[in-house]
Enzyme design. Structure first.
Site, PDB file in Angstrom:
ATOM      1  N   CYS A 188      -5.691  12.493  12.201  1.00 61.67           N
ATOM      2  CA  CYS A 188      -6.499  11.099  12.162  1.00 61.67           C
ATOM      3  C   CYS A 188      -6.475  10.563  13.203  1.00 61.67           C
ATOM      4  CB  CYS A 188      -6.155  10.378  10.731  1.00 61.67           C
ATOM      5  SG  CYS A 188      -4.404   9.997  11.098  1.00 61.67           S
ATOM      6  N   ARG A 231      -5.004  10.939   3.898  1.00 59.01           N
ATOM      7  CA  ARG A 231      -3.967  11.790   4.203  1.00 59.01           C
ATOM      8  C   ARG A 231      -2.903  11.851   2.797  1.00 59.01           C
ATOM      9  NH1 ARG A 231      -0.141  14.077   7.225  1.00 59.01           N
ATOM     10  NH2 ARG A 231       2.040  13.520   7.060  1.00 59.01           N
ATOM     11  N   ARG A 265      -8.625  -0.345   4.336  1.00 56.22           N
ATOM     12  CA  ARG A 265      -8.063   0.676   3.863  1.00 56.22           C
ATOM     13  C   ARG A 265      -6.418   0.141   3.400  1.00 56.22           C
ATOM     14  NH1 ARG A 265      -7.073   6.249   6.553  1.00 56.22           N
ATOM     15  NH2 ARG A 265      -6.019   6.229   4.671  1.00 56.22           N
ATOM     16  N   ASP A 314       4.261  20.208   7.365  1.00 57.12           N
ATOM     17  CA  ASP A 314       5.077  21.226   7.415  1.00 57.12           C
ATOM     18  C   ASP A 314       6.274  21.058   6.604  1.00 57.12           C
ATOM     19  OD1 ASP A 314       5.310  19.553   9.830  1.00 57.12           O
ATOM     20  OD2 ASP A 314       6.887  20.773  10.407  1.00 57.12           O
ATOM     21  N   LEU A 315       6.772  19.808   6.799  1.00 56.29           N
ATOM     22  CA  LEU A 315       8.172  19.376   6.155  1.00 56.29           C
ATOM     23  C   LEU A 315       7.670  19.180   4.680  1.00 56.29           C
ATOM     24  CD1 LEU A 315       9.366  16.577   8.910  1.00 56.29           C
ATOM     25  CD2 LEU A 315      10.037  19.224   8.507  1.00 56.29           C
ATOM     26  N   LYS A 344       0.784  -1.124   0.065  1.00 47.60           N
ATOM     27  CA  LYS A 344       0.093   0.017   0.128  1.00 47.60           C
ATOM     28  C   LYS A 344       0.814   1.285   0.110  1.00 47.60           C
ATOM     29  CE  LYS A 344      -1.860   1.799   4.034  1.00 47.60           C
ATOM     30  NZ  LYS A 344      -1.553   3.215   4.196  1.00 47.60           N
ATOM     31  N   ASN A 345       1.902   1.280   0.690  1.00 45.05           N
ATOM     32  CA  ASN A 345       2.839   2.455   0.940  1.00 45.05           C
ATOM     33  C   ASN A 345       3.915   2.810   0.070  1.00 45.05           C
ATOM     34  OD1 ASN A 345       1.025   2.981   3.208  1.00 45.05           O
ATOM     35  ND2 ASN A 345       2.523   2.560   4.657  1.00 45.05           N
ATOM     36  N   ARG A 352      -0.373  14.677  12.577  1.00 44.87           N
ATOM     37  CA  ARG A 352       0.125  14.403  11.269  1.00 44.87           C
ATOM     38  C   ARG A 352       0.210  15.618  10.512  1.00 44.87           C
ATOM     39  NH1 ARG A 352      -2.026   8.981   8.840  1.00 44.87           N
ATOM     40  NH2 ARG A 352       0.205   8.897   7.864  1.00 44.87           N
ATOM     41  N   PRO A 353       0.933  16.636  10.857  1.00 49.90           N
ATOM     42  CA  PRO A 353       1.238  17.890  10.018  1.00 49.90           C
ATOM     43  C   PRO A 353       1.863  17.487   8.713  1.00 49.90           C
ATOM     44  CG  PRO A 353       2.974  17.718  12.010  1.00 49.90           C
ATOM     45  CD  PRO A 353       2.020  16.588  12.061  1.00 49.90           C
ATOM     46  N   ASP A 387       3.825   0.913  12.140  1.00 52.57           N
ATOM     47  CA  ASP A 387       2.567   0.160  11.510  1.00 52.57           C
ATOM     48  C   ASP A 387       2.377  -1.074  12.014  1.00 52.57           C
ATOM     49  OD1 ASP A 387       3.248   1.798   8.097  1.00 52.57           O
ATOM     50  OD2 ASP A 387       2.133   2.629  10.178  1.00 52.57           O
TER      51      ASP A 387
HETATM   52  C1  EPZ Z   1       3.883   7.012   6.076  1.00 56.29           C
HETATM   53  O1  EPZ Z   1       3.225   8.239   6.385  1.00 56.29           O
HETATM   54  C2  EPZ Z   1       2.857   5.696   5.989  1.00 56.29           C
HETATM   55  N1  EPZ Z   1       1.705   6.033   5.017  1.00 56.29           N
HETATM   56  C3  EPZ Z   1       2.309   5.373   7.443  1.00 56.29           C
HETATM   57  O2  EPZ Z   1       1.722   4.291   7.137  1.00 56.29           O
HETATM   58  C4  EPZ Z   1       3.518   5.182   8.355  1.00 56.29           C
HETATM   59  O3  EPZ Z   1       3.049   4.730   9.767  1.00 56.29           O
HETATM   60  C5  EPZ Z   1       4.434   6.492   8.274  1.00 56.29           C
HETATM   61  O4  EPZ Z   1       4.891   6.650   6.896  1.00 56.29           O
HETATM   62  C6  EPZ Z   1       5.629   6.237   9.132  1.00 56.29           C
HETATM   63  O5  EPZ Z   1       6.351   5.005   8.749  1.00 56.29           O
HETATM   64  C7  EPZ Z   1       2.156   6.077   3.693  1.00 56.29           C
HETATM   65  O6  EPZ Z   1       3.383   5.911   3.191  1.00 56.29           O
HETATM   66  C8  EPZ Z   1       0.886   6.065   2.658  1.00 56.29           C
HETATM   67  P1  EPZ Z   1       5.852  10.594   8.273  1.00 56.29           P
HETATM   68  P2  EPZ Z   1       3.492   9.641   6.733  1.00 56.29           P
HETATM   69  O7  EPZ Z   1       5.802  11.729   7.545  1.00 56.29           O
HETATM   70  O8  EPZ Z   1       4.463   9.820   5.425  1.00 56.29           O
HETATM   71  C9  EPZ Z   1       5.789  13.632  11.546  1.00 56.29           C
HETATM   72  C10 EPZ Z   1      -0.114   2.903   7.683  1.00 56.29           C
HETATM   73  O9  EPZ Z   1      -0.575   2.351   8.708  1.00 56.29           O
HETATM   74  N2  EPZ Z   1       5.732  14.796  10.645  1.00 56.29           N
HETATM   75  O10 EPZ Z   1       7.109   9.481   8.053  1.00 56.29           O
HETATM   76  O11 EPZ Z   1       2.440  10.394   6.890  1.00 56.29           O
HETATM   77  C11 EPZ Z   1       4.484  12.999  11.516  1.00 56.29           C
HETATM   78  O12 EPZ Z   1       3.545  13.570  12.356  1.00 56.29           O
HETATM   79  C12 EPZ Z   1       0.380   4.250   7.642  1.00 56.29           C
HETATM   80  O13 EPZ Z   1       0.153   2.171   6.399  1.00 56.29           O
HETATM   81  C13 EPZ Z   1       5.909  16.116  10.784  1.00 56.29           C
HETATM   82  O14 EPZ Z   1       5.836  16.427  11.579  1.00 56.29           O
HETATM   83  O15 EPZ Z   1       4.417   9.556   7.878  1.00 56.29           O
HETATM   84  C14 EPZ Z   1       5.101  11.537  12.229  1.00 56.29           C
HETATM   85  O16 EPZ Z   1       5.009  11.783  13.567  1.00 56.29           O
HETATM   86  C15 EPZ Z   1       0.051   5.043   8.755  1.00 56.29           C
HETATM   87  N3  EPZ Z   1       5.776  16.816   9.889  1.00 56.29           N
HETATM   88  C16 EPZ Z   1       6.518  11.452  11.973  1.00 56.29           C
HETATM   89  O17 EPZ Z   1       6.849  12.696  11.227  1.00 56.29           O
HETATM   90  C17 EPZ Z   1       5.528  16.640   8.371  1.00 56.29           C
HETATM   91  O18 EPZ Z   1       5.619  17.209   7.352  1.00 56.29           O
HETATM   92  C18 EPZ Z   1       6.695  10.371  10.703  1.00 56.29           C
HETATM   93  O19 EPZ Z   1       5.581  10.592   9.857  1.00 56.29           O
HETATM   94  C19 EPZ Z   1       5.320  15.002   8.086  1.00 56.29           C
HETATM   95  C20 EPZ Z   1       5.418  14.301   9.161  1.00 56.29           C
END
Ligand code: EPZ
Length: 422
Positions: free
Chosen positions: A119, A95, A400, A127-128, A22-23, A124-125, A307
């Site tokens: 969610c 998202r 999902r 900003d990055l 999926k990811n 889940r901001p 996950d």
């Molecule tokens: C991806 O989400 C995955 N989704 C998530 O899978 C997975 O849990 C996550 O990576 C971590 O491995 C997809 O790939 C579609 P992150 P993502 O940005 O990209 C913070 C599932 O169950 N953050 O690596 O949203 C964020 O809040 C889903 O399949 C910021 O602060 O995850 C979190 O604490 C759930 N600012 C941390 O970084 C930003 O701009 C990691 O989030 C982006 C993220």
């Protein structure tokens, strides 16, 4: 409304093929937007899950032609992208809609999405994501819940991510394919799905190096062409099924997986007492008796994946002794604790740490509810170990990320079915 009814207490035994990731497929589907060659792109091994269907709807709303050939084979033609914004409802539904920002900015020079909002697993901001796109030359405007980005011309830049965000790495990578010059992403996430995105984009004509390490270099602009691509196996679905063997004391053989993508997971399952064998593209797991794990800390790849935190917690509720799980990635991903407690699990939460004391058995006759896809999977796993009936509500969350989870489990001997909840 539906619910999944599980009559547990039986060891799961049998063989299963893995699903596509999926990811991996979600960012790859967004990256299709970069291809203005007019040639078709065929994606194989796409999992038949709700998030993929939503991403298809998002692409179609942008003017992309999508054909489902069946068997996980989807054909896309992105010759005519007719708009730079997607319907509010679709943007809010998932998202991953944020993934279209980078490619649309590169393709059309503008994009508007509505903020993905929080969610069930935390704030889940993005900003990055936005900071990375700004560094490439985009002008970002946030008005109410809408975020728009405009950039007549994207230019390569050096971008240092505050934390190794998977989505931000992927979004910036895709935008950088359309930027003039070289982009360096520092402190990039290293997940296998990011390597899959790089392989896919390079296959179509991009020039990206370094995915899988914390520094990724993208030389743009890359002229993309058509072709066909097979998505990697889903390591999270595979890990969930290994844990199903563990929690039921069964024996499961998983084919078409990539064992090294699950190293942190199989290491912890072995530490908990499971017997895990692995080959080139298969994994066999035999379950119980399980012993508690002093520390399971969720980390960015190659650490233990967030996950699989919920399914691992379900497993440890029945492990002998005490365990501690630290959820260090998301600020709201322990909602399944309450539901596991209803089933008789002994879990206490202190901040981002959950302490578990193993019990002999979980309680039958309970009704629990899925709060997100991985929490839902964890509750189904726990129910498989209960000698008696459990009902899991809101299975649409599970859909999902898992294709017909109950059918997979039933093929391994579980008594599980989905019914309409009155
Ligand atoms: C991806 O989400 C995955 N989704 C998530 O899978 C997975 O849990 C996550 O990576 C971590 O491995 C997809 O790939 C579609 P992150 P993502 O940005 O990209 C913070 C599932 O169950 N953050 O690596 O949203 C964020 O809040 C889903 O399949 C910021 O602060 O995850 C979190 O604490 C759930 N600012 C941390 O970084 C930003 O701009 C990691 O989030 C982006 C993220």
């Amino acid at each position: 409304m539906e619910k999944i009814i599980v009559y547990g207490g039986k060891p799961l035994v049998g063989e299963l093929e893995s699903d596509g990731a999926k990811n991996s497929v979600l960012p790859i589907m967004a990256a299709l937007i970069l291809n203005d060659s007019g040639e078709d792109i065929v994606i194989e091994n796409a999992p038949d899950i709700r998030d993929v269907r939503v991403m298809c709807k998002i692409l179609m709303s942008l003017g992309v032609k999508v054909t489902d050939r069946g068997g996980g084979c989807l054909v896309f033609n992105t010759a005519n992208i007719t708009t730079s914004s997607i319907p509010h409802s679709l943007s809010r539904e998932m998202r991953s809609s944020v993934f279209i920002m980078g490619p649309l900015l590169a393709r059309l020079g503008r994009v508007q999405v509505c903020g993905p909002g929080g969610c069930a697993i935390g704030s889940r901001p993005i900003d990055l994501h936005l900071r990375g796109l700004k560094a490439l030359g985009a002008r970002i405007e946030e008005k109410g819940e809408y975020i728009s980005a405009v950039s007549p011309l994207l230019r390569g830049a050096e971008i240092h991510l505050d934390l190794p965000s998977v989505g931000a790495t992927e979004n910036v990578m895709m935008a950088a394919v359309g930027a003039r010059g070289e982009t360096l992403i520092k402190n990039a996430a290293r997940e296998p799905e990011i390597v899959d995105l790089q392989t896919f984009l390079n296959y179509l004509g991009a020039d990206i190096r370094g995915a899988g390490t914390s520094t990724i270099r993208i030389k743009g602009p890359g002229l993309l062409r058509g072709g066909s691509y097979r998505v990697i196996p889903d390591r999270i679905v595979a890990g969930t099924l290994l844990m199903a063997a563990g929690i039921t004391g069964g024996s499961i053989l998983l084919r078409n997986v990539i064992p090294r993508h699950l190293e942190a997971v199989t290491a912890k399952l072995r530490e908990a007492g499971m017997d895990i064998e692995e080959g080139e593209s298969w994994l066999r797991a035999r379950g119980r008796p399980l012993k508690g794990l002093q520390k399971v800390r969720t980390q960015a790849y190659p650490g233990f994946p967030t996950d699989l935190q919920a399914p691992m917690m379900a497993l440890l509720t029945l492990a002998r002794g005490r365990s501690s799980i630290y959820e260090e990635i998301f600020d709201g991903r322990l909602k399944h604790v309450e539901e596991l407690r209803k089933m008789g699990a002994r879990i206490s939460v202190e901040g981002s740490r959950a302490d578990i004391t193993g019990v002999e058995g979980l309680l039958p006759g309970k009704v629990v509810k899925a709060t997100d896809l991985r929490a839902g999977a964890a509750l189904v796993l726990a129910a498989l170990a209960v000698k008696g009936q459990t009902e899991v509500m809101n299975p649409e969350h599970i859909d999902r990320g898992y294709h017909h989870l109950e059918e997979k489990l039933a093929s391994l001997g579980a008594e599980v079915m989905r019914v309409r909840a009155l």
